[in-house]
Design a protein around this motif. Structure first.
Motif, short mmCIF file in Angstrom:
data_model
loop_
_atom_site.label_atom_id
_atom_site.label_comp_id
_atom_site.label_asym_id
_atom_site.label_seq_id
_atom_site.Cartn_x
_atom_site.Cartn_y
_atom_site.Cartn_z
N THR A 74 0.85 -1.19 0.00
CA THR A 74 0.00 0.00 0.00
C THR A 74 0.88 1.24 0.00
N LYS A 75 0.40 2.30 -0.58
CA LYS A 75 1.18 3.54 -0.60
C LYS A 75 1.19 4.15 0.80
N ILE A 76 2.34 4.01 1.46
CA ILE A 76 2.51 4.53 2.82
C ILE A 76 3.60 5.61 2.76
N SER A 77 3.22 6.86 2.94
CA SER A 77 4.19 7.95 2.86
C SER A 77 5.03 8.08 4.12
N LYS A 78 4.48 7.60 5.25
CA LYS A 78 5.19 7.73 6.52
C LYS A 78 5.20 6.40 7.28
N PRO A 79 6.09 5.48 6.89
CA PRO A 79 6.16 4.18 7.56
C PRO A 79 6.42 4.28 9.06
N ALA A 80 7.25 5.24 9.45
CA ALA A 80 7.55 5.41 10.88
C ALA A 80 6.30 5.80 11.65
N LEU A 81 5.46 6.62 11.03
CA LEU A 81 4.21 7.02 11.67
C LEU A 81 3.28 5.83 11.85
N LEU A 82 3.22 4.97 10.84
CA LEU A 82 2.40 3.75 10.93
C LEU A 82 2.86 2.89 12.10
N ARG A 83 4.16 2.72 12.25
CA ARG A 83 4.69 1.90 13.35
C ARG A 83 4.39 2.52 14.71
N GLN A 84 4.54 3.83 14.80
CA GLN A 84 4.24 4.49 16.07
C GLN A 84 2.77 4.38 16.42
N LEU A 85 1.93 4.49 15.41
CA LEU A 85 0.49 4.34 15.64
C LEU A 85 0.17 2.93 16.14
N PHE A 86 0.81 1.93 15.57
CA PHE A 86 0.62 0.56 16.05
C PHE A 86 1.00 0.44 17.52
N GLU A 87 2.14 1.01 17.88
CA GLU A 87 2.60 0.93 19.27
C GLU A 87 1.64 1.65 20.22
N ILE A 88 1.14 2.81 19.79
CA ILE A 88 0.15 3.52 20.60
C ILE A 88 -1.12 2.70 20.74
N GLY A 89 -1.51 2.04 19.65
CA GLY A 89 -2.71 1.22 19.68
C GLY A 89 -2.63 0.09 20.69
N THR A 90 -1.46 -0.51 20.81
CA THR A 90 -1.29 -1.59 21.80
C THR A 90 -1.25 -1.00 23.21
N GLN A 91 -0.63 0.14 23.35
CA GLN A 91 -0.51 0.76 24.67
C GLN A 91 -1.86 1.26 25.19
N TYR A 92 -2.70 1.75 24.27
CA TYR A 92 -3.98 2.34 24.67
C TYR A 92 -5.17 1.50 24.23
N SER A 93 -4.98 0.21 24.04
CA SER A 93 -6.12 -0.66 23.72
C SER A 93 -7.14 -0.58 24.85
N ALA A 94 -8.42 -0.52 24.48
CA ALA A 94 -9.53 -0.37 25.41
C ALA A 94 -9.68 1.07 25.91
N HIS A 95 -8.97 2.01 25.26
CA HIS A 95 -9.09 3.43 25.60
C HIS A 95 -9.70 4.19 24.42
N ILE A 96 -10.49 5.22 24.75
CA ILE A 96 -11.02 6.13 23.74
C ILE A 96 -10.02 7.26 23.59
N LEU A 97 -9.47 7.41 22.38
CA LEU A 97 -8.38 8.36 22.19
C LEU A 97 -8.57 9.09 20.86
N SER A 98 -8.68 10.40 20.91
CA SER A 98 -8.88 11.18 19.69
C SER A 98 -7.62 11.16 18.85
N PHE A 99 -7.78 11.41 17.55
CA PHE A 99 -6.62 11.45 16.66
C PHE A 99 -5.69 12.60 17.03
N ASN A 100 -6.24 13.69 17.52
CA ASN A 100 -5.40 14.82 17.94
C ASN A 100 -4.53 14.43 19.13
N LYS A 101 -5.10 13.67 20.08
CA LYS A 101 -4.30 13.20 21.21
C LYS A 101 -3.25 12.20 20.75
#
Length: 400
Positions: free
Chosen positions: A202-229
């Motif tokens: 897939t066209k991913i312009s920011k691979p590092a951002l994708l990885r960081q988002l994955f890590e945040i997703g695991t850290q905050y699973s079961a949490h409601i978190l806005s994209f701005n946060k």
């Protein structure tokens, strides 16, 4: 005795019936798709051939033509009325969907009863090929993450082990050595899913951002978190549109999803702040420094693990059964961990550990907003976590 998942019965019945559709087995990595297909291959009583594109990707679509024609010749030589061709890792072949369409349509025109089962480790690539060339010619069979009932029966997992170690069958022999277990999840599940299934396809312009988002997703699973946060937690620059797209890709890969808020108004649902939810709790524990025992000793953290485990079960059930829709709900201080919609029925699901207080205000507010909705309490003073996770969801909600 080798454990067999429920999907094998469905596919066995379809192979025994008339040739109607290509059968597609799709789902996250390391959930046993190839194992199930090989079990089916061994059990089928009609002429069959099992081929994998693992080592033949450089050959191209000609390889598909060759194995297909070879089975046609066998049908003729053995005077077989029907046959079935299994092709594993088909997404590794360039232009595979066009080649499959050509051969499938030829057999249809020739009234040849050659049936087809295809599967692959990249759900994204599979679905791209299916949507491009094979519309109306296939049935999708989703093989999701293993349930607690399956892990208990196949590997004697306890409820606590299931919460922490998740449900990747290939990792079950490693749980006595947590470092090996965590390395397996990172190297055999996370890295291939991110690199091969998303970044390389897939066209991913920011691979590092994708990885960081994955890590945040695991850290905050079961949490409601806005994209701005979320952006405030990320070191790589990005925007909310990019994050929403990346979260959707992580969901398609069977890693992390963003649940929408339940509302009777579609626009409220679509514009809601997402609730992060892993598809498998092993993705949380693999990125944590705690051990199983240390996690158990932290009541607040373990409560989030319990909620994530219930959420993982529900989201996999929703993928397996398209009539099930999964959400969360929150209004000011009132919150419902999960909302399941099945037909016209609405179920609010709360998950409470033994140390958490039951919020009667949330239940009252939810019932007032959605009259007729059923309430299910999992844990303290309700149905036990183990009983909830062992009861098939459709069977459970049918009883309410």
């Amino acid at each position: 005795m080798e454990y067999k998942r429920a999907l094998i019965k469905i596919l066995t019945e379809r192979l025994a019936g008339k040739r109607r559709f290509i059968q597609v087995i799709a789902g996250p990595r390391q959930t046993g798709k190839t194992t199930l297909a090989r079990q089916l291959f061994k059990e089928t009583k009609i002429l069959s051939s099992f081929c994998s594109a693992d080592d033949t990707a450089e050959v191209g679509s000609v390889w598909i033509d060759q194995i297909w024609e070879s089975l046609r010749v066998q049908m003729q030589l053995k005077n077989a009325k029907e046959a079935v061709l299994f092709i594993d890792e088909i997404q590794k072949i360039n232009n595979w969907s066009e080649c499959v369409k050509k051969n499938w349509d030829k057999d249809t025109a020739d009234n040849r009863k050659l049936k087809l089962i295809i599967l692959g480790s990249s759900r994204l690539l599979l679905e791209d090929g299916l949507s491009e060339s094979l519309l109306g010619r296939f049935e999708m069979n989703y093989l999701g993450h293993w349930t607690f009932a399956e892990m208990k029966k196949a590997f004697s997992f306890s409820a606590q082990q299931y919460v922490w170690y998740g449900s990747y069958p290939g990792a079950t022999e490693l749980i006595k050595n947590e470092n090996r277990f965590k390395n397996y999840i990172r190297n055999s599940v996370v890295e291939p899913s991110l690199n091969r299934d998303i970044i390389l396809t897939t066209k991913i312009s920011k691979p590092a951002l994708l990885r960081q988002l994955f890590e945040i997703g695991t850290q905050y699973s079961a949490h409601i978190l806005s994209f701005n946060k979320m952006l405030g937690q990320l070191s790589d620059a990005g925007n909310t549109t990019t994050l929403a797209r990346y979260l959707n890709l992580l969901g398609q890969a069977g890693l992390i999803a963003g649940l929408n808020k339940y509302s009777t108004k579609l626009i409220v649902e679509k514009l809601s702040i997402p609730k992060l939810q892993v598809y498998n709790t092993a993705l949380i524990s693999a990125l944590r420094t705690e051990s199983f025992e240390e996690a158990l000793g932290d009541p607040m953290f373990w409560g989030h693990m319990l909620e994530s485990s219930v959420g993982a079960y529900l989201i996999n059930q929703a993928n397996e059964h398209p009539d099930i829709k999964l959400y969360y709900w929150r209004e000011k201080n009132a919150e419902m961990d999960f909302v399941v919609k099945y037909g016209k029925k609405i179920f609010g699901i709360e998950v409470k550990s033994n140390t958490e207080k039951i919020n009667t205000i949330s239940r009252e507010e939810f019932s007032a907003c959605f009259p007729g909705a059923r309430l299910i309490l999992v844990g303290k003073s309700g149905i036990s976590f183990e009983e909830f996770m062992l009861t098939p969801l459709l069977e459970l909600i049918a009883g309410y």
